[in-house]
Design a protein around this motif. Structure first.
Motif, PDB file in Angstrom:
ATOM      1  N   THR A 172      -0.923 -17.274  12.719  1.00 59.58           N
ATOM      2  CA  THR A 172       0.296 -17.679  12.203  1.00 59.58           C
ATOM      3  C   THR A 172       1.456 -17.220  13.270  1.00 59.58           C
ATOM      4  OG1 THR A 172       0.477 -15.576  11.182  1.00 59.58           O
ATOM      5  CG2 THR A 172      -0.473 -17.195   9.660  1.00 59.58           C
ATOM      6  N   ASN A 173       1.352 -16.199  13.698  1.00 57.11           N
ATOM      7  CA  ASN A 173       2.260 -15.792  14.914  1.00 57.11           C
ATOM      8  C   ASN A 173       3.911 -15.609  14.316  1.00 57.11           C
ATOM      9  OD1 ASN A 173       3.465 -15.358  17.512  1.00 57.11           O
ATOM     10  ND2 ASN A 173       4.074 -17.702  18.130  1.00 57.11           N
ATOM     11  N   VAL A 174       3.869 -14.981  13.111  1.00 60.78           N
ATOM     12  CA  VAL A 174       4.909 -14.811  12.309  1.00 60.78           C
ATOM     13  C   VAL A 174       5.421 -13.604  12.804  1.00 60.78           C
ATOM     14  CG1 VAL A 174       6.023 -14.126  10.124  1.00 60.78           C
ATOM     15  CG2 VAL A 174       4.204 -15.925  10.563  1.00 60.78           C
ATOM     16  N   SER A 175       6.769 -13.368  13.160  1.00 58.72           N
ATOM     17  CA  SER A 175       7.565 -12.470  13.786  1.00 58.72           C
ATOM     18  C   SER A 175       8.170 -11.712  12.554  1.00 58.72           C
ATOM     19  CB  SER A 175       8.404 -12.641  14.800  1.00 58.72           C
ATOM     20  OG  SER A 175       9.269 -11.498  15.175  1.00 58.72           O
ATOM     21  N   LEU A 176       7.831 -10.403  12.190  1.00 55.11           N
ATOM     22  CA  LEU A 176       8.345  -9.466  11.260  1.00 55.11           C
ATOM     23  C   LEU A 176       9.838  -9.256  11.447  1.00 55.11           C
ATOM     24  CD1 LEU A 176       7.894  -8.124   8.650  1.00 55.11           C
ATOM     25  CD2 LEU A 176       7.456  -6.081  10.005  1.00 55.11           C
ATOM     26  N   ASP A 177      10.357  -8.973  12.961  1.00 52.59           N
ATOM     27  CA  ASP A 177      11.627  -8.974  13.001  1.00 52.59           C
ATOM     28  C   ASP A 177      12.400 -10.217  12.534  1.00 52.59           C
ATOM     29  OD1 ASP A 177      11.568  -6.170  13.855  1.00 52.59           O
ATOM     30  OD2 ASP A 177      10.999  -6.860  16.013  1.00 52.59           O
ATOM     31  N   ALA A 178      12.037 -11.298  13.155  1.00 51.83           N
ATOM     32  CA  ALA A 178      12.751 -12.387  12.820  1.00 51.83           C
ATOM     33  C   ALA A 178      12.848 -12.802  11.394  1.00 51.83           C
ATOM     34  CB  ALA A 178      11.920 -13.712  13.555  1.00 51.83           C
ATOM     35  N   ARG A 189      21.213  -5.915   0.963  1.00 54.10           N
ATOM     36  CA  ARG A 189      20.088  -4.983   1.171  1.00 54.10           C
ATOM     37  C   ARG A 189      18.950  -5.599   1.005  1.00 54.10           C
ATOM     38  NH1 ARG A 189      18.156  -0.422  -3.269  1.00 54.10           N
ATOM     39  NH2 ARG A 189      17.995  -2.329  -4.312  1.00 54.10           N
ATOM     40  N   MET A 190      17.870  -5.127   2.016  1.00 55.24           N
ATOM     41  CA  MET A 190      16.611  -5.604   2.222  1.00 55.24           C
ATOM     42  C   MET A 190      15.533  -4.516   2.373  1.00 55.24           C
ATOM     43  SD  MET A 190      14.000  -6.456   4.203  1.00 55.24           S
ATOM     44  CE  MET A 190      14.870  -6.391   6.110  1.00 55.24           C
ATOM     45  N   GLU A 191      14.399  -4.192   1.367  1.00 53.31           N
ATOM     46  CA  GLU A 191      13.516  -3.351   1.702  1.00 53.31           C
ATOM     47  C   GLU A 191      12.148  -3.976   1.642  1.00 53.31           C
ATOM     48  OE1 GLU A 191      13.723  -0.445  -1.479  1.00 53.31           O
ATOM     49  OE2 GLU A 191      15.905   0.180  -1.017  1.00 53.31           O
ATOM     50  N   MET A 192      11.409  -3.696   2.706  1.00 54.28           N
ATOM     51  CA  MET A 192      10.085  -4.224   2.816  1.00 54.28           C
ATOM     52  C   MET A 192       9.022  -3.379   1.816  1.00 54.28           C
ATOM     53  SD  MET A 192       7.634  -5.287   6.033  1.00 54.28           S
ATOM     54  CE  MET A 192       7.249  -3.573   6.160  1.00 54.28           C
ATOM     55  N   ARG A 193       8.358  -3.900   1.034  1.00 51.29           N
ATOM     56  CA  ARG A 193       7.453  -3.414   0.007  1.00 51.29           C
ATOM     57  C   ARG A 193       5.972  -3.556   0.413  1.00 51.29           C
ATOM     58  NH1 ARG A 193       9.978  -1.543  -4.674  1.00 51.29           N
ATOM     59  NH2 ARG A 193      12.037  -1.096  -4.227  1.00 51.29           N
ATOM     60  N   ARG A 194       5.888  -4.578   0.734  1.00 53.45           N
ATOM     61  CA  ARG A 194       4.367  -4.843   1.395  1.00 53.45           C
ATOM     62  C   ARG A 194       4.456  -6.094   2.331  1.00 53.45           C
ATOM     63  NH1 ARG A 194       0.358  -8.489  -0.296  1.00 53.45           N
ATOM     64  NH2 ARG A 194       1.898  -9.590  -1.722  1.00 53.45           N
ATOM     65  N   TYR A 195       3.410  -6.063   3.284  1.00 51.50           N
ATOM     66  CA  TYR A 195       3.041  -6.999   4.236  1.00 51.50           C
ATOM     67  C   TYR A 195       1.702  -6.747   4.762  1.00 51.50           C
ATOM     68  CZ  TYR A 195       4.023  -9.688   8.735  1.00 51.50           C
ATOM     69  OH  TYR A 195       3.965 -10.553   9.590  1.00 51.50           O
ATOM     70  N   ASP A 196       1.016  -7.890   4.778  1.00 52.06           N
ATOM     71  CA  ASP A 196      -0.290  -8.297   5.042  1.00 52.06           C
ATOM     72  C   ASP A 196      -0.472  -9.468   5.666  1.00 52.06           C
ATOM     73  OD1 ASP A 196      -1.239  -6.248   3.220  1.00 52.06           O
ATOM     74  OD2 ASP A 196      -0.984  -7.507   1.496  1.00 52.06           O
ATOM     75  N   THR A 197      -0.962  -9.258   6.734  1.00 52.51           N
ATOM     76  CA  THR A 197      -1.453 -10.380   7.759  1.00 52.51           C
ATOM     77  C   THR A 197      -2.783 -10.673   8.238  1.00 52.51           C
ATOM     78  OG1 THR A 197      -0.564 -11.328   9.980  1.00 52.51           O
ATOM     79  CG2 THR A 197      -0.965  -8.958   9.853  1.00 52.51           C
ATOM     80  N   PHE A 202      -0.051 -14.758   6.198  1.00 53.09           N
ATOM     81  CA  PHE A 202       0.448 -13.537   5.877  1.00 53.09           C
ATOM     82  C   PHE A 202       0.999 -13.608   4.510  1.00 53.09           C
ATOM     83  CE2 PHE A 202       4.495 -15.788   6.925  1.00 53.09           C
ATOM     84  CZ  PHE A 202       5.435 -14.999   6.140  1.00 53.09           C
ATOM     85  N   ASP A 203       1.098 -12.479   4.043  1.00 50.95           N
ATOM     86  CA  ASP A 203       1.702 -12.146   2.900  1.00 50.95           C
ATOM     87  C   ASP A 203       2.595 -11.125   2.890  1.00 50.95           C
ATOM     88  OD1 ASP A 203       0.082 -14.193   0.863  1.00 50.95           O
ATOM     89  OD2 ASP A 203      -1.265 -13.279   1.839  1.00 50.95           O
ATOM     90  N   ALA A 204       3.836 -11.159   2.144  1.00 47.87           N
ATOM     91  CA  ALA A 204       4.845 -10.128   2.174  1.00 47.87           C
ATOM     92  C   ALA A 204       5.552 -10.085   0.945  1.00 47.87           C
ATOM     93  CB  ALA A 204       5.661 -10.199   3.550  1.00 47.87           C
ATOM     94  N   THR A 205       6.167  -8.961   0.729  1.00 51.15           N
ATOM     95  CA  THR A 205       6.762  -8.713  -0.617  1.00 51.15           C
ATOM     96  C   THR A 205       8.242  -7.854  -0.266  1.00 51.15           C
ATOM     97  OG1 THR A 205       5.084  -8.748  -2.168  1.00 51.15           O
ATOM     98  CG2 THR A 205       6.780  -7.941  -3.072  1.00 51.15           C
ATOM     99  N   PHE A 206       9.260  -8.363  -0.441  1.00 55.61           N
ATOM    100  CA  PHE A 206      10.548  -7.446  -0.126  1.00 55.61           C
ATOM    101  C   PHE A 206      11.349  -7.406  -1.371  1.00 55.61           C
ATOM    102  CE2 PHE A 206       9.258  -9.996   3.634  1.00 55.61           C
ATOM    103  CZ  PHE A 206       9.662  -9.089   4.581  1.00 55.61           C
ATOM    104  N   PHE A 207      12.110  -6.545  -1.602  1.00 56.55           N
ATOM    105  CA  PHE A 207      13.143  -6.319  -2.528  1.00 56.55           C
ATOM    106  C   PHE A 207      14.616  -6.464  -1.874  1.00 56.55           C
ATOM    107  CE2 PHE A 207      16.233  -3.701  -5.060  1.00 56.55           C
ATOM    108  CZ  PHE A 207      16.222  -4.231  -5.903  1.00 56.55           C
TER     109      PHE A 207
END
Length: 243
Positions: A172-178, A189-197, A202-207
């Motif tokens: 997938t070549n997904v950059s978390l920083d990007a 405000r941004m908080e990462m709750r979950r990140y699966d790759t 990839f699957d991710a959850t943010f608040f």
């Protein structure tokens, strides 16, 4: 002696009870009172968890476990506290039990520890200390939550992202920083709750706290333009479950 009703044992004088029933040292009246108080306190903690927690879970179902946990720990501590042999036996019994409950967020674990702490205090006979500690803890946490929520809670959203690379077997070549940079562009405000790759997804959850309603559409459009076919789900924080 083994066939004697435990209720009759409870009403015998203490010296007679200790002489003929050395292991029947639990005071049923105190145990019953602590169980009732524990159920009430666990229900209050459950209500507080449903109303003020930001955990990404089914808070209604999770909080229903609090009374059962509270009553179980009270019973264990009440029985064990009067006997060293039972305490050692409990340690040996728990050493062969493997707990694999999936606790994904620290806040869930904290509320479980709060229930266990109050239950231990009740089981040890520290009833007043347990009540005071529970009330003070919940009041302080409530004040802290409300003060912290004045700026963010009104537009707080859970953002769930799921992306599968259309080219199977390709990274997938997904950059978390990007990805974080994109979210910060539209949120205060941004908080990462979950990140699966994985290799191809990839699957991710943010608040996130959105600046205004227009930025929601812009954020979704921006994500879809960067990641073709991405699945975007938005969930308002207080509508996860009813109080």
């Amino acid at each position: 002696m083994e066939s004697v009703d435990p209720l009759l044992i409870a009403f015998l004088p203490k010296d007679i009870r200790s002489m003929f029933f050395p292991y029947a040292s639990v005071q049923l009246g105190a145990l019953l009172l602590n169980l009732l108080l524990g159920f009430v306190l666990a229900s209050i903690i459950g209500y507080h968890f449903r109303k003020y927690s930001s955990a990404f879970c089914n808070r209604q179902d999770f909080s229903r476990l609090f009374p059962l946990l509270m009553l179980t720990v009270i019973l264990i501590i009440t029985v064990v506290k009067a006997s060293l042999a039972l305490a050692l036996g409990l340690v040996g019994a728990l050493s062969i039990v493997r707990f694999r409950t999936p606790i994904k967020e620290p806040e869930e674990l904290i509320y479980l520890f709060l229930n266990i702490g109050i239950a231990v205090a009740l089981g040890a006979g520290q009833t007043l200390a347990a009540i005071v500690a529970c009330v003070v803890t919940l009041v302080l946490v409530t004040l802290a939550k409300k003060r912290h929520a004045k700026s963010y809670e009104e537009n707080g959203l859970f953002l769930s992202l799921s992306y599968l690379n259309p080219e199977s077997g390709t990274s997938t070549n997904v950059s978390l920083d990007a990805l974080k940079t994109t979210l910060e562009r539209y949120s205060v405000r941004m908080e990462m709750r979950r990140y699966d790759t994985d290799n191809d997804r990839f699957d991710a959850t943010f608040f996130i706290s959105i600046k205004n309603a227009e930025h929601v559409d812009k954020l979704v459009d921006d994500l879809k333009s960067q990641y073709n076919g991405i699945n975007v789900s938005l969930l308002e924080q207080h509508n996860i479950t009813g109080v």
